[in-house]
Design an enzyme around this catalytic site. Sequence first.
Site, PDB file in Angstrom:
ATOM      1  N   GLU A 114       0.831  -1.215   0.000  1.00  0.00           N
ATOM      2  CA  GLU A 114       0.000   0.000   0.000  1.00  0.00           C
ATOM      3  C   GLU A 114       0.855   1.250   0.000  1.00  0.00           C
ATOM      4  O   GLU A 114       1.974   1.224   0.510  1.00  0.00           O
ATOM      5  CB  GLU A 114      -0.799   0.088   1.310  1.00  0.00           C
ATOM      6  N   LYS A 116       2.308   4.541   1.500  1.00  0.00           N
ATOM      7  CA  LYS A 116       2.451   5.089   2.857  1.00  0.00           C
ATOM      8  C   LYS A 116       2.210   6.587   2.733  1.00  0.00           C
ATOM      9  O   LYS A 116       3.085   7.341   2.307  1.00  0.00           O
ATOM     10  CB  LYS A 116       3.832   4.795   3.424  1.00  0.00           C
ATOM     11  N   ASP A 118       1.755  10.358   3.470  1.00  0.00           N
ATOM     12  CA  ASP A 118       2.411  11.254   4.408  1.00  0.00           C
ATOM     13  C   ASP A 118       1.365  12.181   5.018  1.00  0.00           C
ATOM     14  O   ASP A 118       1.224  13.334   4.643  1.00  0.00           O
ATOM     15  CB  ASP A 118       3.502  12.050   3.688  1.00  0.00           C
ATOM     16  N   TYR A 225      -7.306   2.212   6.334  1.00  0.00           N
ATOM     17  CA  TYR A 225      -6.478   1.027   6.142  1.00  0.00           C
ATOM     18  C   TYR A 225      -6.523   0.042   7.305  1.00  0.00           C
ATOM     19  O   TYR A 225      -5.760  -0.905   7.329  1.00  0.00           O
ATOM     20  CB  TYR A 225      -5.031   1.395   5.809  1.00  0.00           C
ATOM     21  N   LYS A 314      10.671   2.986   3.385  1.00  0.00           N
ATOM     22  CA  LYS A 314      10.676   4.441   3.210  1.00  0.00           C
ATOM     23  C   LYS A 314      11.475   4.821   1.971  1.00  0.00           C
ATOM     24  O   LYS A 314      12.520   4.237   1.704  1.00  0.00           O
ATOM     25  CB  LYS A 314      11.325   5.083   4.436  1.00  0.00           C
ATOM     26  N   CYS A 408      12.551  48.765  -3.558  1.00  0.00           N
ATOM     27  CA  CYS A 408      11.669  47.897  -4.333  1.00  0.00           C
ATOM     28  C   CYS A 408      12.187  47.788  -5.769  1.00  0.00           C
ATOM     29  O   CYS A 408      12.423  48.806  -6.411  1.00  0.00           O
ATOM     30  CB  CYS A 408      10.248  48.468  -4.321  1.00  0.00           C
ATOM     31  N   CYS A 411       9.461  49.707  -8.147  1.00  0.00           N
ATOM     32  CA  CYS A 411       9.128  51.130  -8.139  1.00  0.00           C
ATOM     33  C   CYS A 411      10.220  51.974  -7.483  1.00  0.00           C
ATOM     34  O   CYS A 411      10.125  53.197  -7.465  1.00  0.00           O
ATOM     35  CB  CYS A 411       7.794  51.362  -7.426  1.00  0.00           C
ATOM     36  N   CYS A 426       7.077  46.474   0.456  1.00  0.00           N
ATOM     37  CA  CYS A 426       7.266  47.721  -0.282  1.00  0.00           C
ATOM     38  C   CYS A 426       6.182  48.653   0.243  1.00  0.00           C
ATOM     39  O   CYS A 426       4.991  48.339   0.153  1.00  0.00           O
ATOM     40  CB  CYS A 426       7.091  47.493  -1.780  1.00  0.00           C
ATOM     41  N   CYS A 431       2.885  51.633  -5.744  1.00  0.00           N
ATOM     42  CA  CYS A 431       3.823  50.747  -6.460  1.00  0.00           C
ATOM     43  C   CYS A 431       3.079  50.004  -7.579  1.00  0.00           C
ATOM     44  O   CYS A 431       2.084  49.319  -7.326  1.00  0.00           O
ATOM     45  CB  CYS A 431       4.421  49.747  -5.477  1.00  0.00           C
TER      46      CYS A 431
HETATM   47  S1  IVH Z   1      -0.569   0.780   9.139  1.00  0.00           S
HETATM   48  C1  IVH Z   1      -0.389  -1.224  13.094  1.00  0.00           C
HETATM   49  N1  IVH Z   1      -0.789   1.689   6.683  1.00  0.00           N
HETATM   50  O1  IVH Z   1       2.568   5.574   8.957  1.00  0.00           O
HETATM   51  C2  IVH Z   1      -0.352  -0.601  11.748  1.00  0.00           C
HETATM   52  N2  IVH Z   1       0.131   3.136   8.329  1.00  0.00           N
HETATM   53  O2  IVH Z   1       5.096   5.174  10.306  1.00  0.00           O
HETATM   54  C3  IVH Z   1      -0.147   0.843  11.811  1.00  0.00           C
HETATM   55  N3  IVH Z   1       0.712   5.355   7.496  1.00  0.00           N
HETATM   56  O3  IVH Z   1       1.252   5.635  12.195  1.00  0.00           O
HETATM   57  C4  IVH Z   1      -0.201   1.615  10.611  1.00  0.00           C
HETATM   58  N4  IVH Z   1       0.078   5.038   5.415  1.00  0.00           N
HETATM   59  O4  IVH Z   1       0.160   7.163  10.410  1.00  0.00           O
HETATM   60  C5  IVH Z   1      -0.391   1.954   7.936  1.00  0.00           C
HETATM   61  N5  IVH Z   1      -1.066   2.367   4.469  1.00  0.00           N
HETATM   62  C6  IVH Z   1      -0.688   2.631   5.726  1.00  0.00           C
HETATM   63  C7  IVH Z   1      -0.150   3.894   6.085  1.00  0.00           C
HETATM   64  C8  IVH Z   1       0.253   4.088   7.413  1.00  0.00           C
HETATM   65  C9  IVH Z   1       0.589   5.898   6.281  1.00  0.00           C
HETATM   66  C10 IVH Z   1       1.276   6.045   8.671  1.00  0.00           C
HETATM   67  C11 IVH Z   1       0.488   5.867   9.959  1.00  0.00           C
HETATM   68  C12 IVH Z   1       1.437   5.200  10.896  1.00  0.00           C
HETATM   69  C13 IVH Z   1       2.765   5.634  10.334  1.00  0.00           C
HETATM   70  C14 IVH Z   1       3.878   4.708  10.770  1.00  0.00           C
END
Ligand code: IVH
Length: 677
Positions: A114, A116, A118, A225, A314, A408, A411, A426, A431
């Site tokens: 999946e 991740k 941010d 999720y 990551k 500026c 102007c 400014c 201006c």
């Molecule tokens: S699962 C026990 N799935 O990443 C499982 N986390 O670094 C816990 N996050 O705290 C999380 N996308 O805020 C999971 N597809 C995803 C995610 C995800 C982002 C975040 C989440 C977690 C943090 C951990």
Amino acid sequence: MSAPSRRAEFLRTEITRHNDAYFVHDAPIIPDADYDALVQELRALEAEHPELRSESSVTSRVGAPSSTVFSEVVHAEPMLSLDNVFDEDELRTWSDRVARGLAEDAANLSFAVEPKIDGLALSITYVDGVLTQGATRGDGRVGEDVTDNVRTIRNLPTVLNGTVPGRVEVRGEVFIAKHDFVALNERQREVEGKEFANPRNAAAGSLRQKDSAVSASRPLSFLAYQLVDLDQSTAFVHYIDTIHQLARWGFFTAPETEFVDGAEAMVARSTWFETRRHDLQYEIDGVVIKVDDLAQRDVLGFTSRAPRWAVARKFPPEERTTRLLAIEVSIGRTGRATPYAVLEPVVVAGSSVALATLHNQDQVSQKDVRPGDLVIVRKAGDVIPEVVGAVDEPGRTRSPVWKFPTKCPECGGSLERVGEQSDTYCVNPACPAQLLQQILHFASRAALDIEGLGEQRVAQLLGEGLISDVADLFSLRVGDLSSLEGLGELSAASLVRAIERAKSAPLSRVLIGLGVRHVGPVAARELSSRFRSYDELASAPLEELETLDGVGPVIAASVFRYCRDPEHSERMVRLKAAGLDLAEPNVPPPLDATLAGRAVVVTGAVEGYSRDDAESAIVARGGSSPGSVSKRTYCVVVGEAPGASKLSKARELGIPMIPGSAFLGLLESGTWSTTLS
Ligand code: IVH
């Protein structure tokens, strides 16, 4: 103290400082990757020297300290973190360990891969299918009750569809999509004069607002999720079934998630994410890999901070180095002088970057970047180019420290820094650069939407002395314009017509266009629907303005002041004399933008909709309906007698295909529960 113990102390202090900056102030000081490196180093040190470990070490905590503003929520099950790996080999080591733990062969395991996201983790409780509570992760054990704000998240069901369980908790990530972040920051810059550092900080700040009207004005989304079945009423065997159930209940789930067999397919899919990360609608900082079989998860269990059945791979933030050619300053609508970097063009996160903001004087001094330096460039939130800092080049003589200009560039008026603020302005009200930006803003899409008034045209009108204020636009005649270079009789006439049409713009749009400080679209609509005409608004007492939803004391004071400024009053008199309505018609509230920024392709006939109807319905929800399938397509709606080439393209690119019968659900919720294969 021994050297390792001193180092551990240092790392703990640093990590605590960065936790505070990140979680409490939503203002990280260092890139996530640098933070991860600190934590990894401390963990390695503690593993090597067990005597350095302690219960209170930051490595045994899972996240942010909780604050006192919101009431506390003790999580039914702790909200854990994830262990990180950083490349394919470390990922294989992880899956081998999982396989050993299960006495299985890694080739026989099934995984979910999946994105991740941010964003920030959120837990939402539903009792008998109704949303009752929303809580942040906090320190993993105790979070903050942000229920009122959670209810404002547009793609989140407040009532679950279909068969509902007794008590469940749905966990997932709150985020701001890339395109929403761009629009939000434009608005923040216009209305508040400052921007968010990245989508994560914007999402965190928006979720932790004391006034839920503010949260409502921010484009938050939620991606589900995890399901915590509080009274054991469901009996899923695989994670994939949980995800399908979440989608059926009406949650948005990641369309890119794939369920794969075997460790090698899992590694390959995780690398696919790395190569495609910039094409996704949200910013991701990696992928999450989870064991699909829930019984296997039970066998594997947890460590004190993370599950053993999941891991995050990551990705490094995409950074490039390039030469800084010059530092220049641009002047905005309010006179704010923003320094920006002129760069030797370089491709970062999928597109070429030649300019990058340097925000303000303090940022330039802090980063100490100077013309001629080799600099590191990245994109905040994957979209907004920024300069991280200079690269050391031993032996090269640097140019002198860059000094903020005192005059500026447009102007020649003086540039001044007011009080403690980091911004420079400014101060010449006449201006031309400010005037140009004010007029462009007035004519922009969000305001009076006057087609044909681009930067060049406005500069020309100002240069020829045909206008010196927004009110002058309405006295322009075809005769004045047609002699301008590049503007014939026909385009002059169409510009005059566009200006004429703008006279009937609703009051809310005029308020946005005038650039009243702190007044964004939400406050503008609120003010205009309450007062209906400018005169009524201008004569309202301060106390009355303050009582409106979505209008706090700051906005109220700003509006009150604006209406009493003689120069502004004179402009309003002129606008009225020119024939502007300055009134708010009664219009139904806009539909929820469930498909904001998403491209939905319709193929074949969908019952109840002509081709045009289907397209308008998608557009009314903030989406678009292009004629062909591409990697940017969100989903394909398949009606009667669909086009074979669209179907095969969608299949090739892995774009979800949904039946015509799910179209209405898609419009209402932005998601679907059934896909075609
Ligand atoms: S699962 C026990 N799935 O990443 C499982 N986390 O670094 C816990 N996050 O705290 C999380 N996308 O805020 C999971 N597809 C995803 C995610 C995800 C982002 C975040 C989440 C977690 C943090 C951990």
